[in-house]
Design a protein around this motif. Structure first.
Motif, PDB file in Angstrom:
ATOM      1  N   LEU A   1       0.874  -1.168   0.000  1.00  0.00           N
ATOM      2  CA  LEU A   1       0.000   0.000   0.000  1.00  0.00           C
ATOM      3  C   LEU A   1       0.910   1.216   0.000  1.00  0.00           C
ATOM      4  O   LEU A   1       1.974   1.209   0.643  1.00  0.00           O
ATOM      5  N   THR A   2       0.500   2.253  -0.708  1.00  0.00           N
ATOM      6  CA  THR A   2       1.324   3.459  -0.755  1.00  0.00           C
ATOM      7  C   THR A   2       0.461   4.696  -0.911  1.00  0.00           C
ATOM      8  O   THR A   2      -0.628   4.635  -1.479  1.00  0.00           O
ATOM      9  N   ASP A   3       0.996   5.800  -0.435  1.00  0.00           N
ATOM     10  CA  ASP A   3       0.374   7.099  -0.668  1.00  0.00           C
ATOM     11  C   ASP A   3       1.298   7.968  -1.518  1.00  0.00           C
ATOM     12  O   ASP A   3       1.124   9.178  -1.605  1.00  0.00           O
ATOM     13  N   ALA A   4       2.294   7.337  -2.129  1.00  0.00           N
ATOM     14  CA  ALA A   4       3.275   8.047  -2.957  1.00  0.00           C
ATOM     15  C   ALA A   4       3.530   7.252  -4.237  1.00  0.00           C
ATOM     16  O   ALA A   4       4.147   6.182  -4.179  1.00  0.00           O
TER      17      ALA A   4
ATOM     18  N   LEU B   1      -3.437   7.116  -3.476  1.00  0.00           N
ATOM     19  CA  LEU B   1      -3.526   5.898  -2.671  1.00  0.00           C
ATOM     20  C   LEU B   1      -3.572   4.721  -3.627  1.00  0.00           C
ATOM     21  O   LEU B   1      -4.351   4.736  -4.588  1.00  0.00           O
ATOM     22  N   ALA B   2      -2.724   3.716  -3.378  1.00  0.00           N
ATOM     23  CA  ALA B   2      -2.682   2.575  -4.299  1.00  0.00           C
ATOM     24  C   ALA B   2      -2.373   1.271  -3.585  1.00  0.00           C
ATOM     25  O   ALA B   2      -1.712   1.245  -2.552  1.00  0.00           O
ATOM     26  N   LEU B   3      -2.877   0.203  -4.204  1.00  0.00           N
ATOM     27  CA  LEU B   3      -2.561  -1.170  -3.841  1.00  0.00           C
ATOM     28  C   LEU B   3      -1.686  -1.705  -4.967  1.00  0.00           C
ATOM     29  O   LEU B   3      -2.078  -1.664  -6.139  1.00  0.00           O
ATOM     30  N   VAL B   4      -0.499  -2.199  -4.625  1.00  0.00           N
ATOM     31  CA  VAL B   4       0.500  -2.616  -5.613  1.00  0.00           C
ATOM     32  C   VAL B   4       0.792  -4.105  -5.452  1.00  0.00           C
ATOM     33  O   VAL B   4       0.968  -4.595  -4.332  1.00  0.00           O
ATOM     34  N   ALA B   5       0.839  -4.816  -6.563  1.00  0.00           N
ATOM     35  CA  ALA B   5       1.103  -6.256  -6.563  1.00  0.00           C
ATOM     36  C   ALA B   5       2.506  -6.559  -6.047  1.00  0.00           C
ATOM     37  O   ALA B   5       3.359  -5.669  -5.936  1.00  0.00           O
ATOM     38  N   ALA B   6       2.756  -7.821  -5.759  1.00  0.00           N
ATOM     39  CA  ALA B   6       4.021  -8.259  -5.170  1.00  0.00           C
ATOM     40  C   ALA B   6       5.241  -7.979  -6.043  1.00  0.00           C
ATOM     41  O   ALA B   6       6.359  -7.951  -5.537  1.00  0.00           O
ATOM     42  N   ASP B   7       5.033  -7.719  -7.340  1.00  0.00           N
ATOM     43  CA  ASP B   7       6.186  -7.391  -8.193  1.00  0.00           C
ATOM     44  C   ASP B   7       6.734  -6.000  -7.901  1.00  0.00           C
ATOM     45  O   ASP B   7       7.782  -5.615  -8.406  1.00  0.00           O
ATOM     46  N   GLY B   8       6.008  -5.217  -7.084  1.00  0.00           N
ATOM     47  CA  GLY B   8       6.456  -3.885  -6.706  1.00  0.00           C
ATOM     48  C   GLY B   8       6.260  -2.831  -7.763  1.00  0.00           C
ATOM     49  O   GLY B   8       6.663  -1.677  -7.575  1.00  0.00           O
ATOM     50  N   VAL B   9       5.631  -3.194  -8.873  1.00  0.00           N
ATOM     51  CA  VAL B   9       5.459  -2.269  -9.992  1.00  0.00           C
ATOM     52  C   VAL B   9       3.996  -2.143 -10.413  1.00  0.00           C
ATOM     53  O   VAL B   9       3.512  -1.036 -10.677  1.00  0.00           O
ATOM     54  N   THR B  10       3.293  -3.258 -10.466  1.00  0.00           N
ATOM     55  CA  THR B  10       1.927  -3.284 -10.985  1.00  0.00           C
ATOM     56  C   THR B  10       0.939  -2.677  -9.991  1.00  0.00           C
ATOM     57  O   THR B  10       0.719  -3.226  -8.912  1.00  0.00           O
ATOM     58  N   VAL B  11       0.356  -1.546 -10.380  1.00  0.00           N
ATOM     59  CA  VAL B  11      -0.674  -0.906  -9.563  1.00  0.00           C
ATOM     60  C   VAL B  11      -1.978  -1.630  -9.865  1.00  0.00           C
ATOM     61  O   VAL B  11      -2.499  -1.562 -10.973  1.00  0.00           O
ATOM     62  N   VAL B  12      -2.479  -2.347  -8.875  1.00  0.00           N
ATOM     63  CA  VAL B  12      -3.679  -3.159  -9.041  1.00  0.00           C
ATOM     64  C   VAL B  12      -4.936  -2.314  -8.875  1.00  0.00           C
ATOM     65  O   VAL B  12      -5.932  -2.512  -9.552  1.00  0.00           O
ATOM     66  N   ASP B  13      -4.883  -1.357  -7.957  1.00  0.00           N
ATOM     67  CA  ASP B  13      -6.007  -0.460  -7.716  1.00  0.00           C
ATOM     68  C   ASP B  13      -5.458   0.844  -7.166  1.00  0.00           C
ATOM     69  O   ASP B  13      -4.480   0.838  -6.414  1.00  0.00           O
ATOM     70  N   SER B  14      -6.077   1.964  -7.562  1.00  0.00           N
ATOM     71  CA  SER B  14      -5.561   3.247  -7.073  1.00  0.00           C
ATOM     72  C   SER B  14      -6.614   4.342  -7.142  1.00  0.00           C
ATOM     73  O   SER B  14      -7.593   4.242  -7.881  1.00  0.00           O
ATOM     74  N   TYR B  15      -6.369   5.357  -6.351  1.00  0.00           N
ATOM     75  CA  TYR B  15      -7.094   6.619  -6.419  1.00  0.00           C
ATOM     76  C   TYR B  15      -6.043   7.616  -6.885  1.00  0.00           C
ATOM     77  O   TYR B  15      -5.137   7.974  -6.135  1.00  0.00           O
ATOM     78  N   GLU B  16      -6.143   8.001  -8.154  1.00  0.00           N
ATOM     79  CA  GLU B  16      -5.132   8.890  -8.717  1.00  0.00           C
ATOM     80  C   GLU B  16      -5.753   9.911  -9.661  1.00  0.00           C
ATOM     81  O   GLU B  16      -6.795   9.618 -10.239  1.00  0.00           O
ATOM     82  N   PRO B  17      -5.220  11.077  -9.792  1.00  0.00           N
ATOM     83  CA  PRO B  17      -3.988  11.495  -9.135  1.00  0.00           C
ATOM     84  C   PRO B  17      -4.148  11.639  -7.615  1.00  0.00           C
ATOM     85  O   PRO B  17      -3.175  11.561  -6.882  1.00  0.00           O
ATOM     86  N   SER B  18      -5.392  11.820  -7.136  1.00  0.00           N
ATOM     87  CA  SER B  18      -5.622  11.831  -5.696  1.00  0.00           C
ATOM     88  C   SER B  18      -7.106  11.644  -5.413  1.00  0.00           C
ATOM     89  O   SER B  18      -7.949  11.955  -6.254  1.00  0.00           O
ATOM     90  N   PHE B  19      -7.394  11.122  -4.242  1.00  0.00           N
ATOM     91  CA  PHE B  19      -8.793  11.061  -3.835  1.00  0.00           C
ATOM     92  C   PHE B  19      -9.227  12.464  -3.411  1.00  0.00           C
ATOM     93  O   PHE B  19      -8.389  13.310  -3.083  1.00  0.00           O
TER      94      PHE B  19
END
Length: 148
Positions: free
Chosen positions: A63-66, A116-134
């Motif tokens: 999970l990331t906010d950046a 805000l994003a959920l990123v797959a285990a490969d560390g690159v693939t954004v699986v779900d996100s709120y972008e550019p921002s919620f």
């Protein structure tokens, strides 16, 4: 030959259902009365849902906010999310990632809105996100996907 191969592959696509990836269904960036963590604090929180019919191992997912730091906080190995199950992660800046315990990210959410994003285990693939921002959030009001 190519026509038969195309038909075969199309048939496989119709027979084998696509796996559905976990999603961020809801979050709250200004929690003062809604949900308490194990310390009794009213931390921000993020809810993740597995819409698939099989469990998914979130170990190594992040999970990331950046957007520039996709692996800001990662789930520990062996974090299983069952079929049609929800998981709440506190965005508390407490940085707790112990399997079987309450999860806390190493960041908080901004009620002014942010990525805000959920990123797959490969560390690159954004699986779900709120972008550019919620959008701007209000105290004790959660934000997310409508579920039927």
């Amino acid at each position: 030959m190519i026509t038969y191969l195309k038909r075969f592959l199309l048939g496989l696509c119709l027979v084998i259902p696509a796996m559905a990836a976990p999603v961020i269904t809801e979050f709250q960036a200004s929690n003062s009365t809604t949900l308490s963590d194990e310390d009794g604090d009213r931390s921000d929180w993020i809810e993740i849902f597995n819409p698939d019919t099989t469990a998914v191992d979130l170990g190594g997912w992040s999970l990331t906010d950046a957007a520039v730091f996709p692996t800001k906080w990662s789930f520990p190995a062996g974090t299983m999310l069952g079929a049609s199950e929800f998981l709440v992660v506190f965005a508390s800046d407490k940085n707790r990632a112990v399997a079987g315990s309450e999860f806390h990210t190493n960041f908080k959410l901004s009620s002014l809105g942010e990525y805000l994003a959920l990123v797959a285990a490969d560390g690159v693939t954004v699986v779900d996100s709120y972008e550019p921002s919620f959008p701007v959030q209000f105290e004790d009001a959660s934000f997310g996907l409508q579920q039927l």
